[in-house]
Motif scaffolding. Structure first.
Motif, short mmCIF file in Angstrom:
data_model
loop_
_atom_site.label_atom_id
_atom_site.label_comp_id
_atom_site.label_asym_id
_atom_site.label_seq_id
_atom_site.Cartn_x
_atom_site.Cartn_y
_atom_site.Cartn_z
N ARG A 76 -23.68 0.29 42.95
CA ARG A 76 -23.79 1.03 44.21
C ARG A 76 -23.85 2.55 43.98
N LEU A 77 -23.15 3.01 42.96
CA LEU A 77 -23.10 4.45 42.69
C LEU A 77 -24.19 4.92 41.72
N GLY A 78 -24.85 3.97 41.08
CA GLY A 78 -25.91 4.34 40.14
C GLY A 78 -25.39 4.96 38.86
N VAL A 79 -24.23 4.46 38.40
CA VAL A 79 -23.65 4.95 37.15
C VAL A 79 -23.35 3.77 36.24
N ALA A 80 -23.05 4.06 35.00
CA ALA A 80 -22.70 3.01 34.05
C ALA A 80 -21.35 2.38 34.41
N ARG A 81 -21.25 1.08 34.18
CA ARG A 81 -20.00 0.36 34.48
C ARG A 81 -18.83 0.96 33.70
N SER A 82 -19.09 1.41 32.48
CA SER A 82 -18.01 1.99 31.67
C SER A 82 -17.42 3.23 32.33
N ARG A 83 -18.25 4.00 33.02
CA ARG A 83 -17.73 5.19 33.73
C ARG A 83 -16.78 4.78 34.84
N VAL A 84 -17.12 3.71 35.54
CA VAL A 84 -16.27 3.22 36.63
C VAL A 84 -14.98 2.65 36.07
N THR A 85 -15.07 1.84 35.02
CA THR A 85 -13.85 1.25 34.47
C THR A 85 -12.94 2.32 33.86
N ASP A 86 -13.53 3.33 33.23
CA ASP A 86 -12.72 4.43 32.68
C ASP A 86 -12.03 5.20 33.79
N ALA A 87 -12.74 5.47 34.88
CA ALA A 87 -12.16 6.20 36.01
C ALA A 87 -11.03 5.41 36.65
N ILE A 88 -11.24 4.11 36.82
CA ILE A 88 -10.20 3.26 37.42
C ILE A 88 -8.97 3.22 36.51
N ALA A 89 -9.19 3.09 35.22
CA ALA A 89 -8.07 3.06 34.27
C ALA A 89 -7.28 4.37 34.31
N LEU A 90 -7.97 5.49 34.37
CA LEU A 90 -7.29 6.78 34.44
C LEU A 90 -6.51 6.93 35.74
N ALA A 91 -7.11 6.48 36.85
CA ALA A 91 -6.41 6.54 38.14
C ALA A 91 -5.16 5.67 38.12
N ARG A 92 -5.26 4.49 37.52
CA ARG A 92 -4.08 3.63 37.40
C ARG A 92 -2.97 4.31 36.60
N ALA A 93 -3.36 4.96 35.52
CA ALA A 93 -2.38 5.67 34.69
C ALA A 93 -1.75 6.82 35.46
N GLU A 94 -2.54 7.52 36.27
CA GLU A 94 -2.00 8.61 37.08
C GLU A 94 -1.01 8.08 38.10
N VAL A 95 -1.34 6.96 38.74
CA VAL A 95 -0.44 6.35 39.72
C VAL A 95 0.84 5.88 39.03
N ALA A 96 0.71 5.26 37.88
CA ALA A 96 1.89 4.78 37.14
C ALA A 96 2.77 5.93 36.70
N GLY A 97 2.16 7.06 36.36
CA GLY A 97 2.91 8.23 35.93
C GLY A 97 3.71 8.86 37.06
N LYS A 98 3.28 8.68 38.30
CA LYS A 98 3.98 9.24 39.45
C LYS A 98 5.11 8.34 39.93
N ALA A 99 5.06 7.08 39.54
CA ALA A 99 6.08 6.12 40.00
C ALA A 99 7.39 6.28 39.28
#
Length: 99
Positions: A76-99
């Motif tokens: 849908r975004l016209g980007v590589a899947r790896s970019r999406v999975t990397d971004a999601i992984a980083l966001a998860r790490a950021e959320v976990a770091g705030k908890a």
């Protein structure tokens, strides 16, 4: 007589609302200081928007009645899947770091 220095934005942990306030504050700077502050604000803005995008991807991938998979998000975004999975992984790490 010199004009007192105003606070220039420099932290990457700003919110979108704070960025709008900082942009509004630029009007009061002299031209050279405004140019210097604008350059710094560009980098801060990139960091804030990147953070917003990562967390939007995480939200789309994990919430709602039908979460959207990484492959579909990438398509849908016209980007590589790896970019999406990397971004999601980083966001998860950021959320976990705030908890």
């Amino acid at each position: 007589m010199t004009t007192p220095q105003r606070r220039r934005p420099s932290k990457a942990d700003r919110t979108l609302e704070q960025l709008i306030q900082d942009l509004t504050a630029l009007r009061g700077f002299d031209p050279v200081e405004r140019a210097r502050a604008a350059k710094e604000l560009i980098e801060v803005t990139k960091a804030v928007l990147s953070h917003e995008r990562r967390h939007a991807l995480l939200e789309a991938n994990t919430t709602g009645p039908e979460p959207i998979g990484a492959s579909e998000l990438a398509r849908r975004l016209g980007v590589a899947r790896s970019r999406v999975t990397d971004a999601i992984a980083l966001a998860r790490a950021e959320v976990a770091g705030k908890a």
